[in-house]
Design a protein around this motif. Structure first.
Motif, PDB file in Angstrom:
ATOM      1  N   GLN A 340      30.317  37.401  41.858  1.00 13.85           N
ATOM      2  CA  GLN A 340      30.202  38.775  41.252  1.00 13.85           C
ATOM      3  C   GLN A 340      31.216  39.766  42.373  1.00 13.85           C
ATOM      4  O   GLN A 340      32.064  40.168  42.379  1.00 13.85           O
ATOM      5  CB  GLN A 340      28.721  39.345  40.966  1.00 13.85           C
ATOM      6  CG  GLN A 340      28.934  41.080  41.058  1.00 13.85           C
ATOM      7  CD  GLN A 340      29.485  41.191  39.786  1.00 13.85           C
ATOM      8  OE1 GLN A 340      29.657  40.573  38.847  1.00 13.85           O
ATOM      9  NE2 GLN A 340      30.948  42.282  39.819  1.00 13.85           N
ATOM     10  N   CYS A 341      30.784  39.935  44.205  1.00  9.86           N
ATOM     11  CA  CYS A 341      31.332  39.626  45.386  1.00  9.86           C
ATOM     12  C   CYS A 341      32.333  39.518  45.350  1.00  9.86           C
ATOM     13  O   CYS A 341      33.169  40.642  45.944  1.00  9.86           O
ATOM     14  CB  CYS A 341      29.934  38.965  46.204  1.00  9.86           C
ATOM     15  SG  CYS A 341      30.691  40.038  47.955  1.00  9.86           S
ATOM     16  N   LEU A 344      34.871  41.208  42.703  1.00 10.51           N
ATOM     17  CA  LEU A 344      34.863  42.874  43.237  1.00 10.51           C
ATOM     18  C   LEU A 344      35.571  43.408  44.529  1.00 10.51           C
ATOM     19  O   LEU A 344      36.640  43.920  43.430  1.00 10.51           O
ATOM     20  CB  LEU A 344      33.283  43.439  43.895  1.00 10.51           C
ATOM     21  CG  LEU A 344      32.082  43.970  43.134  1.00 10.51           C
ATOM     22  CD1 LEU A 344      31.226  43.861  44.065  1.00 10.51           C
ATOM     23  CD2 LEU A 344      32.688  44.855  42.248  1.00 10.51           C
ATOM     24  N   GLY A 347      39.239  42.435  42.890  1.00 10.79           N
ATOM     25  CA  GLY A 347      39.413  43.972  41.450  1.00 10.79           C
ATOM     26  C   GLY A 347      40.575  45.054  42.831  1.00 10.79           C
ATOM     27  O   GLY A 347      41.145  45.184  41.966  1.00 10.79           O
ATOM     28  N   ILE A 348      40.016  45.066  44.254  1.00  7.74           N
ATOM     29  CA  ILE A 348      40.491  45.628  45.171  1.00  7.74           C
ATOM     30  C   ILE A 348      42.108  45.235  45.577  1.00  7.74           C
ATOM     31  O   ILE A 348      42.844  46.109  45.148  1.00  7.74           O
ATOM     32  CB  ILE A 348      39.381  46.179  46.071  1.00  7.74           C
ATOM     33  CG1 ILE A 348      38.295  46.754  45.660  1.00  7.74           C
ATOM     34  CG2 ILE A 348      40.659  46.703  47.258  1.00  7.74           C
ATOM     35  CD1 ILE A 348      37.460  47.137  46.739  1.00  7.74           C
ATOM     36  N   ASN A 352      42.601  47.547  40.818  1.00  8.87           N
ATOM     37  CA  ASN A 352      41.961  48.284  39.467  1.00  8.87           C
ATOM     38  C   ASN A 352      41.832  49.485  39.748  1.00  8.87           C
ATOM     39  O   ASN A 352      40.688  49.752  41.127  1.00  8.87           O
ATOM     40  CB  ASN A 352      41.138  47.099  38.896  1.00  8.87           C
ATOM     41  CG  ASN A 352      41.446  45.425  38.736  1.00  8.87           C
ATOM     42  OD1 ASN A 352      43.184  45.601  37.802  1.00  8.87           O
ATOM     43  ND2 ASN A 352      41.375  44.936  38.605  1.00  8.87           N
ATOM     44  N   PHE A 354      38.245  51.095  40.846  1.00  9.59           N
ATOM     45  CA  PHE A 354      37.889  52.048  41.462  1.00  9.59           C
ATOM     46  C   PHE A 354      36.503  52.503  41.063  1.00  9.59           C
ATOM     47  O   PHE A 354      36.894  53.883  41.289  1.00  9.59           O
ATOM     48  CB  PHE A 354      38.515  52.369  42.792  1.00  9.59           C
ATOM     49  CG  PHE A 354      37.185  51.985  44.161  1.00  9.59           C
ATOM     50  CD1 PHE A 354      36.686  50.436  44.483  1.00  9.59           C
ATOM     51  CD2 PHE A 354      36.154  52.573  44.694  1.00  9.59           C
ATOM     52  CE1 PHE A 354      35.703  49.953  45.235  1.00  9.59           C
ATOM     53  CE2 PHE A 354      35.316  52.540  45.688  1.00  9.59           C
ATOM     54  CZ  PHE A 354      35.239  51.153  45.899  1.00  9.59           C
ATOM     55  N   GLN A 357      30.817  51.989  38.373  1.00 11.17           N
ATOM     56  CA  GLN A 357      30.702  50.147  38.663  1.00 11.17           C
ATOM     57  C   GLN A 357      30.726  49.949  39.493  1.00 11.17           C
ATOM     58  O   GLN A 357      29.511  48.843  39.576  1.00 11.17           O
ATOM     59  CB  GLN A 357      31.247  50.167  36.680  1.00 11.17           C
ATOM     60  CG  GLN A 357      31.071  51.161  35.719  1.00 11.17           C
ATOM     61  CD  GLN A 357      31.959  52.187  35.353  1.00 11.17           C
ATOM     62  OE1 GLN A 357      32.266  52.975  36.354  1.00 11.17           O
ATOM     63  NE2 GLN A 357      32.380  52.718  34.335  1.00 11.17           N
ATOM     64  N   SER A 358      31.491  49.945  39.979  1.00 18.97           N
ATOM     65  CA  SER A 358      31.881  48.457  41.283  1.00 18.97           C
ATOM     66  C   SER A 358      31.224  48.571  42.257  1.00 18.97           C
ATOM     67  O   SER A 358      30.472  48.074  42.902  1.00 18.97           O
ATOM     68  CB  SER A 358      33.124  49.367  41.869  1.00 18.97           C
ATOM     69  OG  SER A 358      34.704  48.610  40.468  1.00 18.97           O
ATOM     70  N   ALA A 361      27.157  47.535  41.291  1.00 16.75           N
ATOM     71  CA  ALA A 361      27.053  46.609  41.393  1.00 16.75           C
ATOM     72  C   ALA A 361      27.250  46.025  43.013  1.00 16.75           C
ATOM     73  O   ALA A 361      26.121  44.564  42.973  1.00 16.75           O
ATOM     74  CB  ALA A 361      28.824  45.662  40.907  1.00 16.75           C
ATOM     75  N   ARG A 403      37.973  50.484  50.239  1.00 18.43           N
ATOM     76  CA  ARG A 403      37.584  50.533  48.987  1.00 18.43           C
ATOM     77  C   ARG A 403      35.980  49.545  49.258  1.00 18.43           C
ATOM     78  O   ARG A 403      35.214  49.287  49.025  1.00 18.43           O
ATOM     79  CB  ARG A 403      38.179  50.255  48.042  1.00 18.43           C
ATOM     80  CG  ARG A 403      38.837  51.386  47.948  1.00 18.43           C
ATOM     81  CD  ARG A 403      40.004  50.992  46.803  1.00 18.43           C
ATOM     82  NE  ARG A 403      40.554  52.264  45.742  1.00 18.43           N
ATOM     83  CZ  ARG A 403      41.169  52.189  45.059  1.00 18.43           C
ATOM     84  NH1 ARG A 403      41.098  50.654  43.984  1.00 18.43           N
ATOM     85  NH2 ARG A 403      42.375  53.126  44.569  1.00 18.43           N
ATOM     86  N   LEU A 407      32.282  49.301  49.502  1.00 16.10           N
ATOM     87  CA  LEU A 407      31.783  48.724  49.177  1.00 16.10           C
ATOM     88  C   LEU A 407      30.400  47.765  49.957  1.00 16.10           C
ATOM     89  O   LEU A 407      29.445  47.393  48.787  1.00 16.10           O
ATOM     90  CB  LEU A 407      32.279  47.473  48.190  1.00 16.10           C
ATOM     91  CG  LEU A 407      33.162  47.410  46.526  1.00 16.10           C
ATOM     92  CD1 LEU A 407      33.791  46.517  46.909  1.00 16.10           C
ATOM     93  CD2 LEU A 407      32.178  48.103  45.785  1.00 16.10           C
TER      94      LEU A 407
END
Length: 512
Positions: A340-341, A344, A347-348, A352, A354, A357-358, A361, A403, A407
């Motif tokens: 999952q990490c 994330l 995605g950055i 994607n 931001f 939800q990120s 998570a 970003r 996170l």
């Protein structure tokens, strides 16, 4: 995944045969069991699944209530292992009161507790004696080596490994413990950057497992050989946390983190891009989903290090999504959180959207580490996000780096790790100053300074068992204060910062 797929798989092989394949079903079946023997197995299942805090509580109860000496010893051994899994890579910084982890856990204190515990063990049946020896003396060795800071701490570890190998050579151990010992030896060689020797050890392990008829063991050594072949430095240890073996997941380690060249690029990249490998084939044939997930994560990591920065992460994301599914099927909480990490971060990289939800998570990963799983593992995942941010900063992508820091800050918030949260704020301030101008980073720098000041004030006078941690925190406060003095706009802010440093008896700019 707390100790990596290698040790985790060996621990799974120590479960009763009917519990090995489906940990989720085993957890449901054993949840309401009352007997100490059943609670022992339940604790083992939870530990293998990465639910370390729950495992420790269950194992402690089994240890207290067991009347049989073997059950009591095994429950105590696994409970010690759970203690180590929760705090094994965060000697200094913890949740709640500053340095709470250092006050109740350190490598030396844990080793002393283990020694005193072992001195009171009664004579045990041979199978139980072998298992207690392995889970308390051998399984933690890679993490102990990574946590050691002085030669005096490392020498006993080498001696323990030499004696264990002598037992393997003498044929004293059942196959599962011999395989586990050879795996640990290979991991230690890898940690010591002895890659040729580690490759030889992995090849020896493959031969041993083939002779013993252990397909899972063969797959583990094949996976480890691939892992060794794809890294020249400790990058993969820090970025993938396969063995939970980051020496100190702090800013100084991240400063030194660089992407080394691939030492053995494959003749054909096609299998790598499609996530295929000999290890994965073996694991799939055995239904060993944790191994499949680890092979996919390794393929994704290899591609990430090999591809140019401007190439899309299509293959990595595909492998990570498949790995997440595999870890979920294996009921591996820690492996799922790791993927999952990584998702994330991917995605950055792909720009994607931001969204909240990120951040949620990432926050959920921290909550898991605080309430169910492993504090140290979740802490490491937060610093993993900071490592990604530093990589993007080196490449000039300041927006993506910012970003990643956001996170990490969200994860530390869920973990309730105040010093790590201050570290993230410091990262943010330095990034803003590097990418724009110093005044942009003052707000984040002030947050970091305030958090460090609160932490060191709450700590009070340093005690011998956490003096090094106190000294490191004091250095961080001093450096942050020096920057704040240099960046502060206006005399009142300057005077306020200077007075706080004077009140704390901290010299601005000191490094330790």
């Amino acid at each position: 995944m707390i100790f990596g797929p290698y040790i985790s798989s060996i621990l799974r092989l120590l479960l009763p045969a009917e519990r090995q394949a489906n940990l989720a079903a085993a957890e449901v079946a054993l949840a309401n069991a009352a007997s100490p023997d059943a609670r022992l197995v339940f604790g083992q299942v939870l530990l293998c699944a990465g639910k370390v805090k729950q495992a420790r509580d269950v194992l402690r109860a089994a240890e207290v209530t067991a009347s049989d000496a073997a059950t009591r010893a095994l429950a105590g051994g696994y409970r010690l292992l759970a203690d180590f899994a929760d705090f094994g890579v965060c000697r200094d910084w913890g949740a709640g009161s500053p340095l709470e982890v250092a006050r109740r856990w350190s490598l030396g204190a844990w080793d002393s507790e283990r020694h005193l515990w072992s001195m009171h063990l009664p004579p045990l049946p041979t199978p139980a004696a072998h298992e207690v020896w392995f889970i308390t003396q051998i399984a933690p060795l890679p993490n102990e080596l990574a946590s050691a800071r002085t030669p005096d701490e490392t020498r006993p570890l080498y001696g323990r490994m030499v004696r264990a190998l002598q037992r393997v050579e003498a044929g004293e151990l059942p196959d599962v413990f011999a395989i586990g010992t050879l795996l640990v030896h290979t991991l230690m060689l890898r940690l010591l950057h002895m890659h040729p020797q580690a490759q030889q050890s992995a090849a020896r392990g493959v031969e041993y497992c083939r002779a013993a008829g252990s397909a899972v063991g063969e797959g583990l050594f094949a996976l480890l050989a691939d892992d060794i072949a794809t890294t020249t430095r400790t990058t993969s240890e820090v970025l993938d946390l396969y063995a939970g073996d980051a020496r100190s997941l702090s800013r100084s380690s991240l400063d030194a983190l660089e992407e080394g060249p691939l030492p053995q690029p494959p003749a054909d990249w096609t299998p790598v891009f499609h996530g295929q490998s000999g290890a994965r084939t073996i694991f799939e044939s055995q239904g060993w989903r944790i191994g499949v997930g680890a092979a996919l994560v390794l393929a994704a990591s290899w591609i990430t290090r090999a591809k140019p920065a401007d190439v899309t992460a299509t293959f990595e994301i595909q492998h990570l999504v498949e790995a997440k599914s595999a870890f979920r099927c294996a009921a591996d909480d820690a492996g799922t959180k790791l993927v999952q990490c990584r998702l994330l971060a991917a995605g950055i990289e792909q720009n994607n959207p931001f969204m909240q939800q990120s951040l949620q998570a990432a926050r959920d990963i921290g909550v898991w580490g605080r309430t169910i799983g492993s504090f140290s593992f979740a802490l490491g995942l937060g610093f993993l996000l900071l490592a990604f941010g530093r990589r993007w900063q080196r490449r000039g992508d300041f927006a993506s780096a910012l970003r990643a820091i956001e996170l990490a800050a969200a994860l530390f918030e869920g973990l309730q790790a105040p010093v790590a949260s201050a570290d993230a704020a410091m990262e943010e301030a330095e990034l803003l100053a590097a990418g724009w101008e110093s005044i942009q980073g003052i707000h984040a720098l002030q947050r970091a300074f305030d958090a460090y000041a609160v932490a060191i004030s709450a700590m009070g006078l340093p005690q011998p068992d956490y003096f090094a941690a106190w000294q490191e925190l004091r250095g961080r406060l001093a450096q942050t204060g020096a920057l704040l003095l240099a960046w502060s706009a206006g005399r009142p802010a300057f005077d306020c910062t200077r007075q706080r440093l004077l009140d704390l008896n901290v010299l601005p700019g000191m490094s330790s």
